[in-house]
Design an enzyme around this catalytic site. Structure first.
Site, short mmCIF file in Angstrom:
data_model
loop_
_atom_site.label_atom_id
_atom_site.label_comp_id
_atom_site.label_asym_id
_atom_site.label_seq_id
_atom_site.Cartn_x
_atom_site.Cartn_y
_atom_site.Cartn_z
N VAL A 223 0.86 -1.19 0.00
CA VAL A 223 0.00 0.00 0.00
C VAL A 223 0.90 1.23 0.00
CG1 VAL A 223 -1.74 1.30 1.30
CG2 VAL A 223 -1.89 -1.19 1.19
N GLY B 80 4.52 4.06 3.04
CA GLY B 80 4.01 2.84 2.41
C GLY B 80 4.19 1.66 3.34
N LYS B 81 3.59 0.56 3.02
CA LYS B 81 3.81 -0.66 3.80
C LYS B 81 3.46 -1.87 2.97
CE LYS B 81 4.67 -1.45 8.27
NZ LYS B 81 5.50 -0.52 9.04
N GLY B 82 4.17 -2.96 3.21
CA GLY B 82 3.88 -4.21 2.51
C GLY B 82 3.57 -5.29 3.51
N ASP C 38 10.07 -5.24 8.85
CA ASP C 38 9.00 -4.98 9.81
C ASP C 38 8.83 -6.29 10.58
OD1 ASP C 38 6.88 -2.68 10.26
OD2 ASP C 38 5.76 -4.53 10.41
#
Ligand code: GLU
Length: 433
Positions: A59, A104-106, A147
């Protein structure tokens, strides 16, 4: 059992900040909706030869201040709602510490503990190949990092896959890499070190000394374990720690509770349970007769300590248990560990929550330093990295306190207002709103 709703929680906090900062409707709408949501199904071979398919996301929330930045998590709860919330928090976090990156992040929705090392490698490579071929990741576009349950080794596989697809080197596409592949000195403990700098500033303000301060740490992964070590070294009385399987607490002074040995044990055996060290390594059942007892995660949250460090997952302090938190200070090293409902209860109890978007921003700050080093080809000394980190965190702390005073609002809202205002300024400069 509370139902988690991380994106709704983010929106609640954002809307409160928007009201305080009197944002326009266009500005609020611009921050509510992520700029892009990428979804796929990652297919990879298990060791048995069978294929496994898992849902995966990236995202991209906001890039007004710079390339998207934020980690990739492997977790069975990492669904789209959670990844959207985490991506959005990254935009605000980068703005709070004033680094020129977006958010952002995955996530891959999988339980990595059920996979072998080679299966994790194949899954990681497949995910990053997808993101590279789709033009999602790129050194000036979107820069991931570790993360929950992702490591420097995983970053190395992802980088290798990216460069294979591109056909040339591009080390700045991902941060949190092993040092040998362009990782930055200090990155491994940067989240904890950053949180520590902020906590020190706050304790200085209220006139409390480390040696008079007891600490409990929930979450003994990377961030929690490093924090416990740093705090112990600085003279804090770290008297309780826990991981996902449970923890230990000590009715003693900190010398009896050897955090370094606990973290060495955890690194070697993967879990805290079954061992506690006091002088010699010893079995926890033996410790019961002395000052140490096992505690559940729920019990740890309620301990009578000065600082409760939340370094596990989101939503652990919620409407049902917030009233039972006894610590007057919470440091959020995890993302989203306190829900908005819990925030209200804690505020009534005068509990100060040092919010995630400030408290854990040391990680992304040193990731940014890593990206700068990779793009310039330079390698910074550890001391230089940490001194720069200290400056960034202390400046952010001062800016945060200014917001708190200016708007006479909660600590979390003050941090949100700080971040949101900075993003909105760049959106206006770009003419997007
Ligand atoms: N995953 C970390 C965070 O939530 C670090 C992100 C990064 O280094 O880009 O802040």
């Amino acid at each position: 059992m509370t139902i988690k709703k991380p994106f709704e929680n983010f929106l609640k906090n954002l809307r409160t900040a928007s009201e305080t900062a009197q944002l326009s409707d266009a500005a609020l709408a611009g921050l509510e909706a992520p700029e892009a949501i990428h979804k796929t199904e990652v297919v990879f071979a298990l060791d048995s030869g069978e294929k496994m398919t898992v849902p995966a996301y990236r995202v991209q929330h906001n890039s007004a201040r710079g390339p998207y930045k934020g980690g990739i998590r492997f977790h069975h709860e990492a669904d789209l709602d959670e990844v959207k919330a985490l991506a959005s928090l990254m935009s605000i976090k980068c703005a709070v510490v004033n680094i020129p990156m977006g958010g952002g992040k995955g996530g891959i929705q999988v339980d990595p503990k059920k996979l072998s090392k080679s299966e994790i490698e194949r899954m990681s490579r497949a995910y990053f190949r997808w993101g590279t071929e789709q033009g999602i990741f790129g050194v000036n576009r979107d820069v991931p990092a570790p993360d929950v349950y992702t490591t420097p080794q995983i970053m190395a596989w992802m980088l290798d896959e990216h460069e294979k697809v591109l056909g040339f080197k591009s080390p700045g596409v991902i941060t949190g890499k092993p040092l040998e592949l362009g990782g930055s000195l200090g990155r491994s403990y940067a989240t904890s070190q950053g949180g520590f700098f902020v906590l020190m500033k706050y304790l200085e303000k209220i006139g409390k000394k480390p040696e008079d301060t007891t600490v409990a740490v929930q979450g003994f992964g990377n961030a929690g374990a490093y924090f416990a070590e740093i705090a112990h070294k600085a003279g804090f009385k770290v008297i309780a720690v826990s991981d996902s399987k449970g923890g230990v607490a000590c009715d003693c002074d900190s010398d009896a509770f050897d955090v370094n040995k606990l973290s060495a044990w955890k690194k070697e055996h993967g879990s805290l349970r079954g061992n506690f060290c006091q002088g010699e390594t010893c079995d926890i059942s033996k410790m019961k007769s002395e000052n140490v007892k096992t505690v559940s995660n729920a019990e740890l949250l309620e301990l009578d300590v000065d600082v409760l460090v939340l370094a596990a997952l989101d939503g652990v302090v919620h409407a049902e248990n917030a009233a039972r938190v006894n610590a007057p200070i919470i440091l959020e090293l995890a993302n989203g560990p306190v829900t908005p409902e819990a925030d209200e209860i804690l505020e009534e109890k005068d509990c100060v929550v040092i919010p995630d978007i400030l408290a854990n921003a040391g990680g992304v700050t040193v990731s940014y330093f890593e990206w700068v080093q990779n793009r310039s080809g330079d390698v910074w000394e550890e001391e230089f990295v940490i001194s720069k980190l200290k400056k960034v965190m202390e400046n952010a702390y001062a800016d945060w306190m200014k917001m708190k005073d200016q708007y006479d609002t909660s600590y979390r809202n003050a941090a949100f207002v700080l971040g949101v205002n900075r993003i909105v300024t760049t959106m206006k400069l770009r003419g997007t709103i």
